[in-house]
Design a protein around this motif. Structure first.
Motif, PDB file in Angstrom:
ATOM      1  N   ALA A   1       0.830  -1.205   0.000  1.00 31.73           N
ATOM      2  CA  ALA A   1       0.000   0.000   0.000  1.00 31.73           C
ATOM      3  C   ALA A   1       0.862   1.252   0.000  1.00 31.73           C
ATOM      4  O   ALA A   1       0.582   2.223  -0.716  1.00 31.73           O
ATOM      5  N   GLU A   2       1.934   1.242   0.804  1.00 29.18           N
ATOM      6  CA  GLU A   2       2.804   2.416   0.870  1.00 29.18           C
ATOM      7  C   GLU A   2       3.551   2.631  -0.444  1.00 29.18           C
ATOM      8  O   GLU A   2       3.723   3.760  -0.898  1.00 29.18           O
ATOM      9  N   CYS A   3       3.986   1.544  -1.068  1.00 29.41           N
ATOM     10  CA  CYS A   3       4.688   1.680  -2.342  1.00 29.41           C
ATOM     11  C   CYS A   3       3.757   2.212  -3.428  1.00 29.41           C
ATOM     12  O   CYS A   3       4.119   3.116  -4.192  1.00 29.41           O
ATOM     13  N   ASP A   4       2.548   1.682  -3.494  1.00 30.99           N
ATOM     14  CA  ASP A   4       1.597   2.180  -4.485  1.00 30.99           C
ATOM     15  C   ASP A   4       1.167   3.610  -4.167  1.00 30.99           C
ATOM     16  O   ASP A   4       0.866   4.392  -5.078  1.00 30.99           O
ATOM     17  N   ALA A   5       1.128   3.974  -2.882  1.00 33.39           N
ATOM     18  CA  ALA A   5       0.826   5.363  -2.514  1.00 33.39           C
ATOM     19  C   ALA A   5       1.938   6.285  -3.004  1.00 33.39           C
ATOM     20  O   ALA A   5       1.670   7.411  -3.471  1.00 33.39           O
TER      21      ALA A   5
ATOM     22  N   ASP B   1      -3.807  20.033  -0.892  1.00 36.04           N
ATOM     23  CA  ASP B   1      -2.894  18.899  -1.077  1.00 36.04           C
ATOM     24  C   ASP B   1      -3.239  17.764  -0.129  1.00 36.04           C
ATOM     25  O   ASP B   1      -2.974  16.584  -0.428  1.00 36.04           O
ATOM     26  N   ASN B   2      -3.777  18.120   1.033  1.00 31.68           N
ATOM     27  CA  ASN B   2      -3.931  17.178   2.136  1.00 31.68           C
ATOM     28  C   ASN B   2      -5.177  16.305   2.038  1.00 31.68           C
ATOM     29  O   ASN B   2      -5.076  15.075   1.898  1.00 31.68           O
ATOM     30  N   GLU B   3      -6.348  16.918   2.141  1.00 26.72           N
ATOM     31  CA  GLU B   3      -7.575  16.117   2.243  1.00 26.72           C
ATOM     32  C   GLU B   3      -7.806  15.236   1.014  1.00 26.72           C
ATOM     33  O   GLU B   3      -8.137  14.047   1.159  1.00 26.72           O
ATOM     34  N   PRO B   4      -7.620  15.751  -0.215  1.00 29.24           N
ATOM     35  CA  PRO B   4      -7.744  14.846  -1.371  1.00 29.24           C
ATOM     36  C   PRO B   4      -6.684  13.747  -1.369  1.00 29.24           C
ATOM     37  O   PRO B   4      -6.926  12.642  -1.857  1.00 29.24           O
ATOM     38  N   GLY B   5      -5.499  14.045  -0.798  1.00 29.63           N
ATOM     39  CA  GLY B   5      -4.456  13.035  -0.709  1.00 29.63           C
ATOM     40  C   GLY B   5      -4.853  11.895   0.211  1.00 29.63           C
ATOM     41  O   GLY B   5      -4.619  10.717  -0.097  1.00 29.63           O
TER      42      GLY B   5
ATOM     43  N   VAL C   1       0.168  16.204  -5.032  1.00 29.95           N
ATOM     44  CA  VAL C   1      -0.603  16.008  -3.818  1.00 29.95           C
ATOM     45  C   VAL C   1       0.365  15.668  -2.687  1.00 29.95           C
ATOM     46  O   VAL C   1       1.500  15.275  -2.955  1.00 29.95           O
ATOM     47  N   SER C   2      -0.085  15.777  -1.442  1.00 28.79           N
ATOM     48  CA  SER C   2       0.786  15.465  -0.312  1.00 28.79           C
ATOM     49  C   SER C   2       1.078  13.966  -0.241  1.00 28.79           C
ATOM     50  O   SER C   2       0.175  13.147  -0.135  1.00 28.79           O
ATOM     51  N   GLY C   3       2.372  13.631  -0.283  1.00 22.17           N
ATOM     52  CA  GLY C   3       2.754  12.234  -0.123  1.00 22.17           C
ATOM     53  C   GLY C   3       2.402  11.710   1.249  1.00 22.17           C
ATOM     54  O   GLY C   3       1.910  10.586   1.388  1.00 22.17           O
TER      55      GLY C   3
ATOM     56  N   SER D   1      -0.495   7.967   4.401  1.00 18.71           N
ATOM     57  CA  SER D   1      -1.243   7.728   5.635  1.00 18.71           C
ATOM     58  C   SER D   1      -2.645   7.222   5.352  1.00 18.71           C
ATOM     59  O   SER D   1      -3.150   6.334   6.051  1.00 18.71           O
ATOM     60  N   GLY D   2      -3.293   7.779   4.335  1.00 17.38           N
ATOM     61  CA  GLY D   2      -4.612   7.283   3.969  1.00 17.38           C
ATOM     62  C   GLY D   2      -4.564   5.833   3.519  1.00 17.38           C
ATOM     63  O   GLY D   2      -5.420   5.019   3.883  1.00 17.38           O
ATOM     64  N   ALA D   3      -3.532   5.481   2.731  1.00 20.09           N
ATOM     65  CA  ALA D   3      -3.398   4.104   2.244  1.00 20.09           C
ATOM     66  C   ALA D   3      -3.140   3.140   3.399  1.00 20.09           C
ATOM     67  O   ALA D   3      -3.730   2.059   3.471  1.00 20.09           O
ATOM     68  N   ALA D   4      -2.247   3.526   4.319  1.00 24.12           N
ATOM     69  CA  ALA D   4      -1.935   2.659   5.462  1.00 24.12           C
ATOM     70  C   ALA D   4      -3.147   2.468   6.355  1.00 24.12           C
ATOM     71  O   ALA D   4      -3.444   1.347   6.788  1.00 24.12           O
TER      72      ALA D   4
END
Length: 471
Positions: free
Chosen positions: A305-309, A443-447, A369-371, A376-379
């Motif tokens: 998930a982190e790599c794809d993020a 950058d944040n919320e859509p990320g 977008v914010s990495g 964090s969303g993906a994790a």
């Protein structure tokens, strides 16, 4: 060079009755984080490369998972499927640990060869021989090395350019539209296109866009790097962009100790993005009493998930190439008096807008977008689905005076950061970049939302591997 690895989580608490010792999977995860941290500190860099780190952790845990899957009755690996599955009589904890350790050892040597002594000593401390290069066919050591080699061979051609000279060199030919600007001495006259990313000159060194080629790297579960995106940033100039600038100026002028602590905690100087998410996984493992079987799966999925993020967020950065607040705010507010944070220990001061600065150091790549938000969303999404609950429960005490930006001054008293849910942790990680002045709210919320979508796709793919239904 260090000769051993001794990484631990910053929180490290375990629920009553949890296993005393972490599994071999967690121990290799800790070793990987030590190698990551050691490399960028040795180079004198403030930031670890989030993209490279996410890929390294994904490769290590892919190798670990594929080795482990050979000793499970259902799971299939990513490279060999179920063709290397061992008979039931061989599916012992000792054999799993040995196969996992040889897989992790080979993967770490490939990714961090400068730490060979420490990596070898790690394997030796687990009771295995690092000089064993031709093990008996179908033995645990052979399984571990065979599966890891297949993962490494596959990933050497994934577009990250690990084998380039130097490693991870840009292959896209990216050139910034704006000339470099000296941090703290902004010159608006040299700006060609203020809405686009401008490299900074920090300590006499010109920033170079960190791994733009990750925007076209081969993902794990995404169908393509740009499978998901976010809305375009506001036009500059525009009413929406003015509102975004005003929001950050207001935050800067009224920064609280809690906001500063949040900005610094999630900066991850000591564990490097996506290191924070490794701590989430380790905490869950300790909290829920996981063993090697659960850990092999959770860290595999988490790091896919982190790599794809990383890949997905870098595809968006390439799409928009949008300016950081650190350059667009000084350009927009030059010649105008503003109220903002004045620098370490100065509090809020009146200044020319040209002198506005972020609270924390700014990394070398575009804003949108914010990495951090995407990671964090993906994790959080993967962990919520894997554990069956959004419940988290970890916390961290930011000690009085522990700030690295305002050492000895901030915070005035201890600040306790706590995250009842994975979603809470993701939201705080995302907003930390806004508090720190690195990112805009858009950058944040859509990320975070894009990260959730990535986490969902990765979880679905990972579960197929775990259940043996992936084709």
């Amino acid at each position: 060079m260090p000769t051993s690895f001794e990484a631990e989580t910053r929180t490290g608490r375990r629920r009553p009755g949890a296993v005393t010792d972490p599994s071999v999977v967690v121990r290799w995860n800790q070793a990987a984080m030590d190698a990551i941290l050691g490399r960028y500190q040795a180079a004198g860099n403030r930031f670890g490369p989030a993209t490279v780190n996410a890929r390294a952790l994904a490769i290590i845990h892919n190798a670990i998972y594929d080795a482990w899957a050979c000793y499970d009755r259902c799971a299939v690996g990513t490279r060999f499927g179920g063709s290397l599955r061992r008979p039931r009589s061989e599916r012992t904890l000792d054999n799993k640990n040995e196969a996992i350790s040889y897989a992790a050892h080979l993967a770490l040597l490939d990714l961090y060869p400068e730490y060979k002594v420490a990596i070898d000593n790690m394997l030796r401390s687990l009771g295995h021989d690092p000089d064993l290069t031709d093990p008996r066919r179908n033995s645990p050591a052979w399984i571990g090395r065979r599966t890891a080699r297949a993962v490494l061979d596959y990933r050497h051609g994934d577009g990250a350019n690990q084998l380039g000279t130097p490693a991870y060199t840009d292959t896209t030919g990216y050139q910034p539209r704006n000339s470099p600007q000296t941090a703290g001495a902004f010159d608006p006259a040299t700006v060609t296109d203020p809405a686009h990313w401008t490299p900074l000159i920090v300590g006499g060194k010109v920033q170079r866009y960190l791994t733009p080629q990750f925007a076209v790297m081969k993902p794990f579960a995404l169908s393509r790097p740009d499978q998901f995106t976010v809305p375009a940033p506001p036009a500059y100039p525009s009413v929406r962009m003015t509102a975004a600038i005003e929001e950050l100026l207001d935050i800067s002028a009224h920064l609280t100790d809690e906001q500063k602590s949040i900005a610094e905690f999630w900066l991850n100087d000591d564990v490097t993005p996506p290191g924070a998410q490794q701590m989430w996984g380790r905490y869950v493992s300790a909290r829920d009493g996981y063993g090697v079987d659960e850990d092999a799966q959770i860290f595999f999925g988490l790091n896919m998930a982190e790599c794809d993020a990383a890949i997905g967020s870098w595809a968006v950065k390439a799409q928009y190439d949008f300016a950081r607040p650190s350059t667009l705010i000084p350009f927009d507010r030059r010649g105008r008096q503003i109220q903002a944070w004045g620098g370490p220990g100065r509090g809020t001061v009146t200044m020319d807008g040209l002198d506005w600065q972020a609270y924390v150091a700014v990394p070398p790549f575009p804003a949108t977008v914010s990495g951090h938000s995407t990671f964090s969303g993906a994790a959080s999404e993967f962990l919520r689905r894997f554990t069956g609950s959004d419940s988290f429960g970890d916390s961290f005490r930011f000690k009085a005076g522990a700030s690295t930006v305002e050492p000895g001054l901030t915070p005035r008293t201890d600040v306790v950061l706590h995250w009842p849910t994975f979603s809470d942790a993701a939201r705080q990680a995302g907003i930390s970049r806004v508090y720190g002045g690195m990112h805009w709210s858009f950058d944040n919320e859509p990320g975070i939302e894009m990260g959730h979508r990535i986490g969902k796709v990765v979880h679905r793919q990972a579960m197929r591997y775990f259940a043996g239904t992936h084709r």
